[in-house]
Design a protein around this motif. Sequence first.
Motif, PDB file in Angstrom:
ATOM      1  N   PHE A 211       0.863  -1.181   0.000  1.00 54.40           N
ATOM      2  CA  PHE A 211       0.000   0.000   0.000  1.00 54.40           C
ATOM      3  C   PHE A 211       0.897   1.228   0.000  1.00 54.40           C
ATOM      4  N   LEU A 212       0.553   2.227  -0.823  1.00 52.31           N
ATOM      5  CA  LEU A 212       1.375   3.441  -0.849  1.00 52.31           C
ATOM      6  C   LEU A 212       0.524   4.658  -0.604  1.00 52.31           C
ATOM      7  N   ASN A 213       1.140   5.649   0.047  1.00 52.44           N
ATOM      8  CA  ASN A 213       0.451   6.875   0.383  1.00 52.44           C
ATOM      9  C   ASN A 213       1.484   7.991   0.276  1.00 52.44           C
ATOM     10  N   PRO A 214       1.136   9.109  -0.391  1.00 47.40           N
ATOM     11  CA  PRO A 214       2.145  10.157  -0.606  1.00 47.40           C
ATOM     12  C   PRO A 214       2.803  10.628   0.685  1.00 47.40           C
ATOM     13  N   GLY A 215       2.087  10.528   1.797  1.00 47.49           N
ATOM     14  CA  GLY A 215       2.625  10.983   3.082  1.00 47.49           C
ATOM     15  C   GLY A 215       3.945  10.319   3.454  1.00 47.49           C
ATOM     16  N   SER A 216       4.166   9.099   2.954  1.00 44.75           N
ATOM     17  CA  SER A 216       5.416   8.396   3.288  1.00 44.75           C
ATOM     18  C   SER A 216       6.609   8.958   2.540  1.00 44.75           C
ATOM     19  N   PHE A 217       6.370   9.861   1.584  1.00 54.70           N
ATOM     20  CA  PHE A 217       7.471  10.328   0.743  1.00 54.70           C
ATOM     21  C   PHE A 217       7.560  11.851   0.730  1.00 54.70           C
ATOM     22  N   GLY A 218       7.069  12.465   1.784  1.00 53.80           N
ATOM     23  CA  GLY A 218       7.065  13.925   1.874  1.00 53.80           C
ATOM     24  C   GLY A 218       8.349  14.453   2.487  1.00 53.80           C
ATOM     25  N   LEU A 219       8.362  15.766   2.679  1.00 57.92           N
ATOM     26  CA  LEU A 219       9.549  16.439   3.192  1.00 57.92           C
ATOM     27  C   LEU A 219       9.994  15.893   4.546  1.00 57.92           C
ATOM     28  N   MET A 220       8.997  15.608   5.415  1.00 60.01           N
ATOM     29  CA  MET A 220       9.343  15.127   6.750  1.00 60.01           C
ATOM     30  C   MET A 220      10.232  13.890   6.675  1.00 60.01           C
ATOM     31  N   TRP A 221       9.933  13.020   5.708  1.00 58.33           N
ATOM     32  CA  TRP A 221      10.738  11.810   5.583  1.00 58.33           C
ATOM     33  C   TRP A 221      12.135  12.101   5.067  1.00 58.33           C
ATOM     34  N   SER A 222      12.237  13.050   4.154  1.00 60.02           N
ATOM     35  CA  SER A 222      13.575  13.424   3.682  1.00 60.02           C
ATOM     36  C   SER A 222      14.415  13.941   4.843  1.00 60.02           C
ATOM     37  N   ILE A 223      13.774  14.738   5.712  1.00 59.39           N
ATOM     38  CA  ILE A 223      14.496  15.266   6.864  1.00 59.39           C
ATOM     39  C   ILE A 223      14.871  14.133   7.819  1.00 59.39           C
ATOM     40  N   LYS A 224      13.945  13.172   7.968  1.00 52.72           N
ATOM     41  CA  LYS A 224      14.247  12.033   8.831  1.00 52.72           C
ATOM     42  C   LYS A 224      15.478  11.272   8.345  1.00 52.72           C
ATOM     43  N   PHE A 225      15.597  11.130   7.019  1.00 55.55           N
ATOM     44  CA  PHE A 225      16.777  10.413   6.503  1.00 55.55           C
ATOM     45  C   PHE A 225      18.062  11.167   6.827  1.00 55.55           C
ATOM     46  N   VAL A 226      18.014  12.490   6.696  1.00 52.45           N
ATOM     47  CA  VAL A 226      19.188  13.291   7.073  1.00 52.45           C
ATOM     48  C   VAL A 226      19.506  13.066   8.545  1.00 52.45           C
ATOM     49  N   LEU A 227      18.439  13.045   9.362  1.00 54.59           N
ATOM     50  CA  LEU A 227      18.620  12.851  10.797  1.00 54.59           C
ATOM     51  C   LEU A 227      19.225  11.473  11.096  1.00 54.59           C
ATOM     52  N   MET A 228      18.741  10.453  10.396  1.00 56.85           N
ATOM     53  CA  MET A 228      19.271   9.101  10.600  1.00 56.85           C
ATOM     54  C   MET A 228      20.775   9.068  10.365  1.00 56.85           C
ATOM     55  N   VAL A 229      21.215   9.741   9.292  1.00 61.49           N
ATOM     56  CA  VAL A 229      22.639   9.762   8.974  1.00 61.49           C
ATOM     57  C   VAL A 229      23.400  10.561  10.025  1.00 61.49           C
ATOM     58  N   MET A 230      22.802  11.679  10.464  1.00 64.61           N
ATOM     59  CA  MET A 230      23.505  12.532  11.424  1.00 64.61           C
ATOM     60  C   MET A 230      23.636  11.885  12.791  1.00 64.61           C
ATOM     61  N   VAL A 231      22.611  11.157  13.222  1.00 65.22           N
ATOM     62  CA  VAL A 231      22.655  10.534  14.542  1.00 65.22           C
ATOM     63  C   VAL A 231      23.820   9.555  14.611  1.00 65.22           C
ATOM     64  N   GLY A 232      23.964   8.744  13.587  1.00 67.82           N
ATOM     65  CA  GLY A 232      25.021   7.743  13.601  1.00 67.82           C
ATOM     66  C   GLY A 232      26.397   8.355  13.434  1.00 67.82           C
ATOM     67  N   GLY A 233      26.485   9.396  12.682  1.00 66.01           N
ATOM     68  CA  GLY A 233      27.796   9.975  12.390  1.00 66.01           C
ATOM     69  C   GLY A 233      27.850  10.201  10.907  1.00 66.01           C
ATOM     70  N   ILE A 234      27.950  11.451  10.496  1.00 71.23           N
ATOM     71  CA  ILE A 234      27.668  11.786   9.108  1.00 71.23           C
ATOM     72  C   ILE A 234      28.653  11.114   8.148  1.00 71.23           C
ATOM     73  N   GLN A 235      29.880  10.902   8.640  1.00 74.18           N
ATOM     74  CA  GLN A 235      30.849  10.282   7.727  1.00 74.18           C
ATOM     75  C   GLN A 235      31.171   8.866   8.207  1.00 74.18           C
ATOM     76  N   ASN A 236      30.127   8.122   8.534  1.00 74.91           N
ATOM     77  CA  ASN A 236      30.312   6.798   9.100  1.00 74.91           C
ATOM     78  C   ASN A 236      29.189   5.911   8.570  1.00 74.91           C
ATOM     79  N   LEU A 237      29.536   4.991   7.670  1.00 77.62           N
ATOM     80  CA  LEU A 237      28.507   4.174   7.022  1.00 77.62           C
ATOM     81  C   LEU A 237      27.810   3.259   8.024  1.00 77.62           C
ATOM     82  N   TRP A 238      28.588   2.697   8.956  1.00 82.99           N
ATOM     83  CA  TRP A 238      27.952   1.868   9.986  1.00 82.99           C
ATOM     84  C   TRP A 238      27.016   2.721  10.827  1.00 82.99           C
ATOM     85  N   GLY A 239      27.467   3.946  11.111  1.00 86.39           N
ATOM     86  CA  GLY A 239      26.652   4.870  11.889  1.00 86.39           C
ATOM     87  C   GLY A 239      25.324   5.137  11.215  1.00 86.39           C
TER      88      GLY A 239
END
Lengths: 257, 321
Positions: free
Chosen positions: B234-262
């Motif tokens: 099932f797909l809904n546009p809400g899953s692909f909005g700006l909030m999710w793009s920001i969440k992905f940035v946050l996911m990378v930042m939490v772990g460590g921006i230059q750290n693939l395992w992070g």
Amino acid sequence: MARKLLRLESVSRKFGGLDALRNVTYAVPEGVIQAIIGPNGAGKTTLFNCVSGVFPPTSGSIYFDGVRIDGLPSHKIAALGVSRTFQNVALFKNMSVLENVMLGRHRQSRAGFLACGFRLPSMKREEQEIIRRAREYLDFVGLVDEENKPAGSLPLGKQKILEIARALATEPRLLLLDEPAGGLNTAETEQLGDLIRRIKKTLGVTVLLVEHDMNLVMECSDLVVVLHFGTVLASGTPSEVKNNEKVIEVYLGSAAN
Amino acid sequence: MRKKDRIVFLFFSLFVGLFPLVVASIKAVSHYIDVMIFAGIFSLVSIGLCLLMGYAGQISLAQAAFMGIGAYCSGILTTHYGWPSSLALMVGLVVTGVVAYGVGVPSLKLKGHYLAMATLGFGMIVHIVLNEEVELTGGPSGLVGISGLGIGNFQISSPFAWYYLVWGCVATVMLFSLNLVRSRIGRAFLAIHADERAAQAMGVDVSNYKVKVFVLSALLASFAGSLYAHYVEFLNPGSFGLMWSIKFVLMVMVGGIQNLWGAVIGTVFLTFLSNEWLHFLADFEVLIYGLILLVIAMFIPQGLVTVVATKLLKKGLRDGA
């Protein structure tokens, strides 16, 4: 006279109302150390930036070994065999000393995304070769013991030397050094002079040198050109330039007396 | 791969391999398999974003949009046109690749905030299209009845199969990325990050590499999007909005921006937060993300995983000596 490696034909560069370079016509023979001197604002760094493709000249043309290079992006000019250092050291501070020089081998290596991502045998062989050659250049400039340090942790003198090693790793035929002695002490400057001479002698690279340190310029260069307000004021051997009246008047006069 | 990476990869494989077996036997947390499948899908996006942001130094606020393009290609082609799912997934990759190239060439000439704005704008356009093209996408009410994922005659149906498929993909992408960053291409990324002018003067075709890593990150997002479409069905546009793009940035930042395992650990952590632990906060969970972003940016900009790993490494050296 040896053939001309770099030729500038009435090169001008304007920044708004400022003429940084005005109709500069000059040629650099292959196999020499050519110094460019002149007071601050004479257009020395602008000339470097035009030659290395940081920005194109406003008018005029630049030929490297007969190929017209003005207006080409700088990575293409680099690919033809022109490398440089920067006035304010531009090392990759997020990388180690060795990795900085390895980056200099970029255009001598081929491995693409797939070869690198899957570490194909061809890529591994190439990587070994990159490391071997990078170490040779570190050895040449005398930094081989520092290879694992972060580039930013070196003292300024060594950073400037490392930048030269990185530029040499691209195997240039013409090396542009932008104030390599800036911020160095006397001993470091002497070592730098030795290095520049060895670059010409051992590697056969033509060197174009912008420098304010007159001792270094007079000792190491074969030819000197004096820029003044964006134009060529005089050129010749160091002693010719030193005794040129116009030069003494506008530039050396105040410094020498 | 460096020795350190090999050891980490071994632990990673062990953990990922054993996780469903352990979790399935405990009833209270048996649905964690489902959460981990989402975390794995999102990890594919954040690994790509880590290459783009952490290594090459280019920001993108369009990753959810690229994920959406892949997801909707899979969704639309399988529902409206009855295509096999694996073919739809590949078409999604091609479409996303072409779109990312078209967006990347002009916008990657911009730097910093301006690049962020350009990619954000593109992300919003995609979101609007997904909402408005009702006949194709189902609009705000969503696209239903997407088939499961099949490879030939083999259907991926059980949670276990999905789990191992998704995390197998994550492991493969991880290996690829680890190799990539320790190669001449990874060094070119880092050089572009540190000083574009110097990188270019040393012979690196800066704009070419920027576009390539941008397209690579978009392809990973598209692949993740297709997996998502076939997993959720099932797909809904809400899953692909700006909030999710920001969440992905946050996911990378939490772990460590230059750290693939992070990036992977950050993604798992944030997926559990949003799907499980912060569920009770409903709309207010965004506040927690804001707080996390603030704390990371102010106090641990190198990221949690990087900090912990450095501490452990130092301790290890002390104990070993």
